[in-house]
Motif scaffolding. Sequence first.
Motif, PDB file in Angstrom:
ATOM      1  N   VAL A  74       0.851  -1.185   0.000  1.00 53.11           N
ATOM      2  CA  VAL A  74       0.000   0.000   0.000  1.00 53.11           C
ATOM      3  C   VAL A  74       0.887   1.234   0.000  1.00 53.11           C
ATOM      4  CG1 VAL A  74      -1.618   1.369   1.360  1.00 53.11           C
ATOM      5  CG2 VAL A  74      -1.952  -1.089   1.139  1.00 53.11           C
ATOM      6  N   LEU A  75       0.724   2.093  -0.990  1.00 52.37           N
ATOM      7  CA  LEU A  75       1.443   3.359  -1.044  1.00 52.37           C
ATOM      8  C   LEU A  75       0.635   4.369  -0.240  1.00 52.37           C
ATOM      9  CD1 LEU A  75       4.041   4.370  -2.328  1.00 52.37           C
ATOM     10  CD2 LEU A  75       2.710   5.176  -4.268  1.00 52.37           C
ATOM     11  N   ASN A  76       1.020   4.565   1.015  1.00 56.47           N
ATOM     12  CA  ASN A  76       0.186   5.242   1.992  1.00 56.47           C
ATOM     13  C   ASN A  76       0.508   6.736   2.082  1.00 56.47           C
ATOM     14  OD1 ASN A  76      -1.552   5.698   4.176  1.00 56.47           O
ATOM     15  ND2 ASN A  76       0.104   5.336   5.625  1.00 56.47           N
ATOM     16  N   VAL A  77      -0.284   7.555   1.392  1.00 55.80           N
ATOM     17  CA  VAL A  77      -0.061   9.001   1.397  1.00 55.80           C
ATOM     18  C   VAL A  77      -0.423   9.610   2.753  1.00 55.80           C
ATOM     19  CG1 VAL A  77      -0.582  11.166   0.198  1.00 55.80           C
ATOM     20  CG2 VAL A  77      -0.545   9.027  -1.072  1.00 55.80           C
ATOM     21  N   THR A  78      -1.300   8.981   3.521  1.00 53.92           N
ATOM     22  CA  THR A  78      -1.664   9.520   4.842  1.00 53.92           C
ATOM     23  C   THR A  78      -0.473   9.579   5.789  1.00 53.92           C
ATOM     24  OG1 THR A  78      -2.325   7.325   5.641  1.00 53.92           O
ATOM     25  CG2 THR A  78      -4.041   8.703   4.704  1.00 53.92           C
ATOM     26  N   HIS A  79       0.640   8.962   5.399  1.00 53.89           N
ATOM     27  CA  HIS A  79       1.823   8.942   6.256  1.00 53.89           C
ATOM     28  C   HIS A  79       2.307  10.350   6.590  1.00 53.89           C
ATOM     29  CE1 HIS A  79       4.527   5.998   8.007  1.00 53.89           C
ATOM     30  NE2 HIS A  79       5.521   6.827   7.788  1.00 53.89           N
ATOM     31  N   GLY A  80       2.137  11.291   5.646  1.00 52.36           N
ATOM     32  CA  GLY A  80       2.526  12.667   5.919  1.00 52.36           C
ATOM     33  C   GLY A  80       1.732  13.269   7.066  1.00 52.36           C
ATOM     34  N   ALA A  81       0.464  12.887   7.192  1.00 51.50           N
ATOM     35  CA  ALA A  81      -0.364  13.384   8.293  1.00 51.50           C
ATOM     36  C   ALA A  81       0.082  12.783   9.627  1.00 51.50           C
ATOM     37  CB  ALA A  81      -1.836  13.065   8.036  1.00 51.50           C
ATOM     38  N   PHE A  82       0.601  11.545   9.612  1.00 50.59           N
ATOM     39  CA  PHE A  82       1.112  10.942  10.845  1.00 50.59           C
ATOM     40  C   PHE A  82       2.282  11.771  11.386  1.00 50.59           C
ATOM     41  CE2 PHE A  82      -0.159   6.596   8.883  1.00 50.59           C
ATOM     42  CZ  PHE A  82      -1.496   6.903   9.076  1.00 50.59           C
ATOM     43  N   TYR A  83       3.158  12.203  10.474  1.00 51.09           N
ATOM     44  CA  TYR A  83       4.272  13.081  10.854  1.00 51.09           C
ATOM     45  C   TYR A  83       3.737  14.379  11.465  1.00 51.09           C
ATOM     46  CZ  TYR A  83       8.039  16.487  10.115  1.00 51.09           C
ATOM     47  OH  TYR A  83       8.976  17.492  10.282  1.00 51.09           O
ATOM     48  N   SER A  84       2.740  14.981  10.823  1.00 55.10           N
ATOM     49  CA  SER A  84       2.176  16.238  11.320  1.00 55.10           C
ATOM     50  C   SER A  84       1.549  16.058  12.697  1.00 55.10           C
ATOM     51  CB  SER A  84       1.128  16.769  10.336  1.00 55.10           C
ATOM     52  OG  SER A  84       1.694  17.047   9.086  1.00 55.10           O
ATOM     53  N   PHE A  85       0.788  14.974  12.875  1.00 53.39           N
ATOM     54  CA  PHE A  85       0.162  14.716  14.172  1.00 53.39           C
ATOM     55  C   PHE A  85       1.225  14.552  15.255  1.00 53.39           C
ATOM     56  CE2 PHE A  85      -4.083  13.956  12.444  1.00 53.39           C
ATOM     57  CZ  PHE A  85      -4.885  14.293  13.518  1.00 53.39           C
ATOM     58  N   GLY A  86       2.296  13.827  14.939  1.00 50.79           N
ATOM     59  CA  GLY A  86       3.364  13.643  15.920  1.00 50.79           C
ATOM     60  C   GLY A  86       3.990  14.963  16.325  1.00 50.79           C
ATOM     61  N   ALA A  87       4.255  15.823  15.336  1.00 47.74           N
ATOM     62  CA  ALA A  87       4.869  17.119  15.629  1.00 47.74           C
ATOM     63  C   ALA A  87       3.925  18.010  16.440  1.00 47.74           C
ATOM     64  CB  ALA A  87       5.258  17.806  14.317  1.00 47.74           C
ATOM     65  N   TYR A  88       2.659  18.061  16.047  1.00 47.82           N
ATOM     66  CA  TYR A  88       1.706  18.931  16.736  1.00 47.82           C
ATOM     67  C   TYR A  88       1.437  18.459  18.169  1.00 47.82           C
ATOM     68  CZ  TYR A  88       0.154  22.351  13.290  1.00 47.82           C
ATOM     69  OH  TYR A  88       0.091  23.433  12.445  1.00 47.82           O
ATOM     70  N   LEU A  89       1.216  17.164  18.345  1.00 51.36           N
ATOM     71  CA  LEU A  89       0.930  16.668  19.689  1.00 51.36           C
ATOM     72  C   LEU A  89       2.113  16.904  20.616  1.00 51.36           C
ATOM     73  CD1 LEU A  89      -1.031  15.191  21.566  1.00 51.36           C
ATOM     74  CD2 LEU A  89      -0.002  13.033  20.830  1.00 51.36           C
ATOM     75  N   THR A  90       3.324  16.661  20.126  1.00 46.77           N
ATOM     76  CA  THR A  90       4.519  16.882  20.942  1.00 46.77           C
ATOM     77  C   THR A  90       4.692  18.359  21.282  1.00 46.77           C
ATOM     78  OG1 THR A  90       5.643  14.961  20.008  1.00 46.77           O
ATOM     79  CG2 THR A  90       7.032  16.664  20.982  1.00 46.77           C
ATOM     80  N   ALA A  91       4.571  19.222  20.286  1.00 45.99           N
ATOM     81  CA  ALA A  91       4.725  20.656  20.524  1.00 45.99           C
ATOM     82  C   ALA A  91       3.672  21.167  21.501  1.00 45.99           C
ATOM     83  CB  ALA A  91       4.643  21.422  19.209  1.00 45.99           C
ATOM     84  N   PHE A  92       2.442  20.663  21.371  1.00 45.86           N
ATOM     85  CA  PHE A  92       1.370  21.093  22.270  1.00 45.86           C
ATOM     86  C   PHE A  92       1.644  20.660  23.712  1.00 45.86           C
ATOM     87  CE2 PHE A  92      -2.653  19.932  24.393  1.00 45.86           C
ATOM     88  CZ  PHE A  92      -3.228  21.190  24.501  1.00 45.86           C
TER      89      PHE A  92
END
Length: 305
Positions: free
Chosen positions: A36-54
């Motif tokens: 599966v070529l999973n484009v949602t992977h970019g959102a996983f990166y964003s969620f990780g960055a936002y949750l950590t920063a918050f």
Amino acid sequence: MDLELLLVILVDGLVYSSYLFLVAVGLTVIFGVQKVLNVTHGAFYSFGAYLTAFLLGLWINDAEGSAWKLLALSLAIILIGSVFLGVVLGVLIERGLLKFLYNRDEHIVVLATFAGFLVLEDVILLIWGTDPYLAFRPLELMGSSDITGLIFDNYTFTMIGLSFLVALVLWYGLNRTQFGKVLLAVIFDREVSMAMGINVTKIFLITFIIGTFLGALGGAYHAPIISVQPGIGVEVIVLAFAVVVIGGMGSIPGALIGAIVVGLSRAAAVHLYPELELFVIYAIMALVLIFRPEGLFAPIHARKI
């Protein structure tokens, strides 16, 4: 070119490579097992960055106390937050979306996961808004080192170490554990694995959770170095695709080598020819596609006769 500039290019390139590898290896693990070529992977990166920063902004940025305790708490937040996102988003996307797309045309899968990426990006805006978040405290707590008169943040060196640790753990897990042998069987032949009693559905879910965790970890560990703001997932997913194309889809060593190639070439371009920053990356990718369409370290595929 003097030695100081070479050292700066090397360090900057390895730091850039390290976070790209964390994201790209999650992408390549998912593709290697589930195709599966999973484009949602970019959102996983964003969620990780936002949750950590918050969370760091909530509990750490203005906190006082022992530097070691605050640093340990910061790293715990990064790790636990990534695990949490890996489980929640992994189950949500794999069970809620991908299970309906297995054995479908690849174009449909890419379009569906791209739609999922756009939805998740909007969810991030709904939760955290459009203002940037800063998570500078771990970077500050780790201090810096003087190397031949140049100052480097110690936090960036830990990111390099984390990437190599992840690569080692994944290699060991795939080649030296029972789960890894089961995973290899599923990769080799899904139908025969099911006939032998392997719960392929469970393997797919666990694999996707691991891939999601790695994507979130890349964003979480990178958050203290950047300004966390809307759109960060778009750039990283494009570069992660470049990494896996260069290294070979489904290859963990390929993801590591591809990340190093992209990171060092970008760092060299930034310091020597800034106007060629993106051109260099995609020129290398184009050359690889011309001479080795499956990537430099593409896994060997058995032929069915």
